[in-house]
Design a protein around this motif. Structure first.
Motif, short mmCIF file in Angstrom:
data_model
loop_
_atom_site.label_atom_id
_atom_site.label_comp_id
_atom_site.label_asym_id
_atom_site.label_seq_id
_atom_site.Cartn_x
_atom_site.Cartn_y
_atom_site.Cartn_z
N ALA A 121 50.30 -47.16 10.07
CA ALA A 121 50.32 -46.53 11.39
C ALA A 121 48.88 -46.24 11.81
O ALA A 121 48.03 -45.92 10.97
CB ALA A 121 51.13 -45.24 11.36
N PRO A 122 48.61 -46.32 13.11
CA PRO A 122 47.31 -45.85 13.60
C PRO A 122 47.26 -44.33 13.52
O PRO A 122 48.30 -43.67 13.53
CB PRO A 122 47.28 -46.33 15.06
N LYS A 123 46.07 -43.77 13.42
CA LYS A 123 45.97 -42.31 13.32
C LYS A 123 44.67 -41.81 13.94
O LYS A 123 43.65 -42.52 13.93
CB LYS A 123 46.05 -41.88 11.86
N PRO A 124 44.69 -40.60 14.47
CA PRO A 124 43.43 -39.97 14.90
C PRO A 124 42.68 -39.49 13.67
O PRO A 124 43.28 -39.19 12.62
CB PRO A 124 43.90 -38.80 15.76
N ALA A 181 47.99 -34.29 3.71
CA ALA A 181 49.45 -34.40 3.78
C ALA A 181 49.95 -34.68 5.18
O ALA A 181 51.09 -35.11 5.36
CB ALA A 181 50.09 -33.12 3.24
N GLY A 182 49.12 -34.43 6.17
CA GLY A 182 49.53 -34.73 7.55
C GLY A 182 49.79 -36.20 7.80
O GLY A 182 50.48 -36.56 8.76
N LEU A 183 49.25 -37.06 6.93
CA LEU A 183 49.46 -38.50 7.10
C LEU A 183 50.94 -38.87 7.04
O LEU A 183 51.37 -39.82 7.70
CB LEU A 183 48.70 -39.27 6.02
N TRP A 184 51.70 -38.12 6.24
CA TRP A 184 53.13 -38.47 6.10
C TRP A 184 53.88 -38.33 7.41
O TRP A 184 54.89 -39.01 7.62
CB TRP A 184 53.77 -37.61 5.01
N GLN A 185 53.42 -37.47 8.29
CA GLN A 185 54.09 -37.32 9.59
C GLN A 185 54.02 -38.61 10.39
O GLN A 185 54.91 -38.91 11.19
CB GLN A 185 53.47 -36.18 10.40
N ALA A 202 54.49 -37.46 -3.93
CA ALA A 202 55.54 -36.43 -4.00
C ALA A 202 55.82 -35.78 -2.66
O ALA A 202 56.92 -35.26 -2.43
CB ALA A 202 55.16 -35.37 -5.03
N TRP A 203 54.83 -35.78 -1.75
CA TRP A 203 55.02 -35.13 -0.44
C TRP A 203 55.46 -36.11 0.64
O TRP A 203 55.54 -35.75 1.82
CB TRP A 203 53.73 -34.45 0.00
N ALA A 204 55.76 -37.34 0.25
CA ALA A 204 56.08 -38.37 1.25
C ALA A 204 57.30 -38.01 2.08
O ALA A 204 57.37 -38.31 3.28
CB ALA A 204 56.30 -39.72 0.56
N GLY A 205 58.30 -37.36 1.46
CA GLY A 205 59.52 -37.02 2.19
C GLY A 205 59.54 -35.60 2.69
O GLY A 205 60.56 -35.14 3.22
N GLY A 206 58.44 -34.86 2.52
CA GLY A 206 58.39 -33.45 2.87
C GLY A 206 58.16 -32.63 1.61
O GLY A 206 58.36 -33.10 0.49
N THR A 207 57.72 -31.38 1.79
CA THR A 207 57.39 -30.57 0.63
C THR A 207 57.51 -29.08 0.93
O THR A 207 57.40 -28.66 2.08
CB THR A 207 55.96 -30.87 0.15
N THR A 208 57.75 -28.31 -0.12
CA THR A 208 57.70 -26.85 -0.02
C THR A 208 56.44 -26.32 -0.69
O THR A 208 56.20 -25.12 -0.71
CB THR A 208 58.93 -26.23 -0.71
N ASP A 209 55.63 -27.25 -1.23
CA ASP A 209 54.36 -26.87 -1.84
C ASP A 209 53.47 -26.21 -0.78
O ASP A 209 53.31 -26.72 0.33
CB ASP A 209 53.68 -28.12 -2.41
N LYS A 257 51.18 -28.52 8.66
CA LYS A 257 51.10 -27.69 9.87
C LYS A 257 49.81 -27.97 10.64
O LYS A 257 49.82 -28.10 11.87
CB LYS A 257 51.17 -26.21 9.51
N ALA A 258 48.71 -28.11 9.91
CA ALA A 258 47.44 -28.42 10.57
C ALA A 258 47.51 -29.76 11.28
O ALA A 258 47.01 -29.91 12.41
CB ALA A 258 46.31 -28.43 9.54
N ALA A 259 48.16 -30.74 10.64
CA ALA A 259 48.31 -32.05 11.27
C ALA A 259 49.20 -31.97 12.50
O ALA A 259 48.93 -32.61 13.52
CB ALA A 259 48.89 -33.05 10.27
N THR A 260 50.27 -31.18 12.41
CA THR A 260 51.15 -31.01 13.57
C THR A 260 50.40 -30.43 14.75
O THR A 260 50.54 -30.89 15.89
CB THR A 260 52.34 -30.10 13.20
N ASP A 261 49.57 -29.43 14.48
CA ASP A 261 48.78 -28.81 15.55
C ASP A 261 47.81 -29.81 16.16
O ASP A 261 47.65 -29.87 17.39
CB ASP A 261 48.02 -27.60 15.01
#
Length: 464
Positions: free
Chosen positions: A260-263, A269-273, A430-437, A445-449
């Motif tokens: 995927a392209p990305k900024p 971990a924001g990459l997984w989004q 391990a964080w590819a599908g989401g994480t509680t870590d 969250k930082a990536a979402t923002d």
């Protein structure tokens, strides 16, 4: 596993790479007015393929280039000779890997039919630009020369059949543009730019777009690990897995990739989004589950053409359990002719019973039965909980065996380590599908923002 073969020399390997290096150095100053040392590099390339079907044509091309009179057809022949040498190195190394692992190799199927040749004119324009680069050399590049790629890339991009060539050409031109003017460069990435130039040139030729042989896969896919490759503007995740066919035939190693392209503000971990919505396999790999495939397209080279409609999540499947039980009998995939290059070697292996030691320069080594294997912890992605410290403290490691800078190295994908007297597995994906870590949650969250801000700005620009 034959650990003694990690460092056992390969006959002819150094000589082949030496000839490639000599030719690569000739490209640094360019082939417009070659000097004696450049002529010697061209002669070394021709000598390395003497006795092969390429011999006569390469000798003629080398003579023309040494006289400063190389035409497009001569430069193409030189690129083909270099590719053949790198392919021979690849083949020798993959045979050595097979000896190390003891695993079988898959059989190559009948090649796919040649596709309709797309964009002959624009490919000819790309070829002409690449030949101009070779004549100017890396020290002779300037912004005007490099900018010549822009209209070619723009003409390629609308045609999906040329997207591969366009992406390579665009990335290569961007690297060169960032290094202009070449005359001021303190250090030239000689091997890398020669690799890119050679591959780009050969991909402009008729037949380079040959359709890979594609079959279908029905059965159980058992993920081993996720390799994450990140750049400033793009990210890719490649899942390595063992496939067990429903018909009960021998298991084999397959891969599935998503990009995927990305900024440049989205990291860690924001990459997984960016990747997660594009391929359900990532969630399964992150959760340690198998996937059931039903008629999933797969190329002869072992690459799944992923379609979420043809897959469903299966039972829990521990990657280390898969490696211990099935990996040793899984067939390694074959490699497409134009992809035969040492840098493409990435073979899943399981290592156990080693001790870790650190050299004075900080490089990590695994000692197995008295033999050393370098561990490339720089490849451990920030998008997961795996760290160099966890690798150094591990007792078992799932990783990719690669060849880099003249030696075999291990890229860790997952490790087993002891935490409070309990064996714990730590996976790069391990964080590819989401994480509680906590660290993973903060990064997501930082990536979402960041993405939200970018979308808002883009919306304002579109409305303006």
């Amino acid at each position: 596993m034959r650990t003694d073969l990690f460092t056992d020399p390969l006959d002819g390997l150094d000589e082949a790479l030496s000839a490639v290096d000599a030719f690569d150095r000739a490209l640094v100053s360019g082939l417009l007015r070659p000097q004696p040392d450049q002529a010697a590099g061209l002669e070394a390339l021709a000598g390395a393929v003497a006795g092969t079907p390429l011999a006569a044509r390469v000798a003629e091309a080398a003579d023309k280039a040494a006289a400063g009179a190389a035409g497009e057809e001569h430069l193409v022949v030189l690129a083909a000779a270099r590719t053949a040498l790198m392919g021979s190195v690849h083949d020798a190394l993959t045979e050595r890997v097979a000896d190390i692992t003891g695993r079988p190799r898959a059989e190559r199927n009948t090649p796919g039919a040649a596709a309709d040749e797309p964009g002959a004119n624009v490919l000819a324009a790309a070829r002409a630009w690449l030949c101009d680069l070779a004549r100017a050399g890396w020290q002779g590049i300037d912004h005007e020369l490099v900018a010549g790629a822009a209209p070619v890339v723009s003409a390629m991009l609308p045609d999906l059949r040329l997207r591969r060539q366009a992406t390579l050409l665009d990335g290569f031109a961007a690297e060169l543009a960032a290094s202009c003017p070449g005359a001021t460069l303190d250090r030239v990435p000689v091997r890398r730019w020669a690799d890119l130039w050679t591959r780009a040139l050969l991909l402009t030729l008729p037949g380079a777009t040959r359709t890979p042989a594609v079959s279908t896969a029905t059965g159980r896919l058992l993920p081993l690990g996720v390799d994450v490759q990140e750049h400033a503007t793009a990210v890719q995740a490649q899942v390595h897995a063992v496939f067990e066919p429903a018909e009960g035939t021998e298991p084999r190693l397959l891969r599935a990739a998503v990009s995927a392209p990305k900024p440049d503000t989205v990291v860690g971990a924001g990459l997984w989004q960016l990747l997660r919505p594009r391929m359900s396999l990532l969630a399964a790999a992150g959760e340690g589950r198998a996937m059931e495939l039903d008629g999933m397209p797969v190329t002869d080279e072992g690459d799944l053409v992923w379609d979420d409609e043809r897959a469903r999540t299966g039972e829990p499947a521990d990657p280390f359990g898969t490696a211990r039980v099935v990996l040793a009998t899984a067939a390694d995939p074959v490699t497409a002719p134009l992809d035969r290059h040492p840098a493409r070697i990435a073979v899943p292996v399981l290592l156990e019973g080693y001790t870790a030691e650190e050299e004075d320069d900080g490089r990590l080594l695994f000692l197995l039965a008295g033999h050393r294997l370098a561990v490339d912890t720089d490849r451990v992605p920030a998008a997961g909980p795996l760290t160099p410290e966890a690798v150094a403290a591990s007792g078992a490691c799932l990783g990719l065996l690669r060849w880099d800078a003249g030696e075999f190295v291990l890229q860790p994908l997952a490790v087993e380590t002891t935490v409070r007297k309990k064996t714990t597995a730590v996976h790069a994906g391990a964080w590819a599908g989401g994480t509680t870590d906590k660290a993973g949650v903060r990064a997501e969250k930082a990536a979402t923002d960041s993405v939200a801000v970018l979308r808002e700005r883009a919306g304002k620009l579109l409305r303006a």
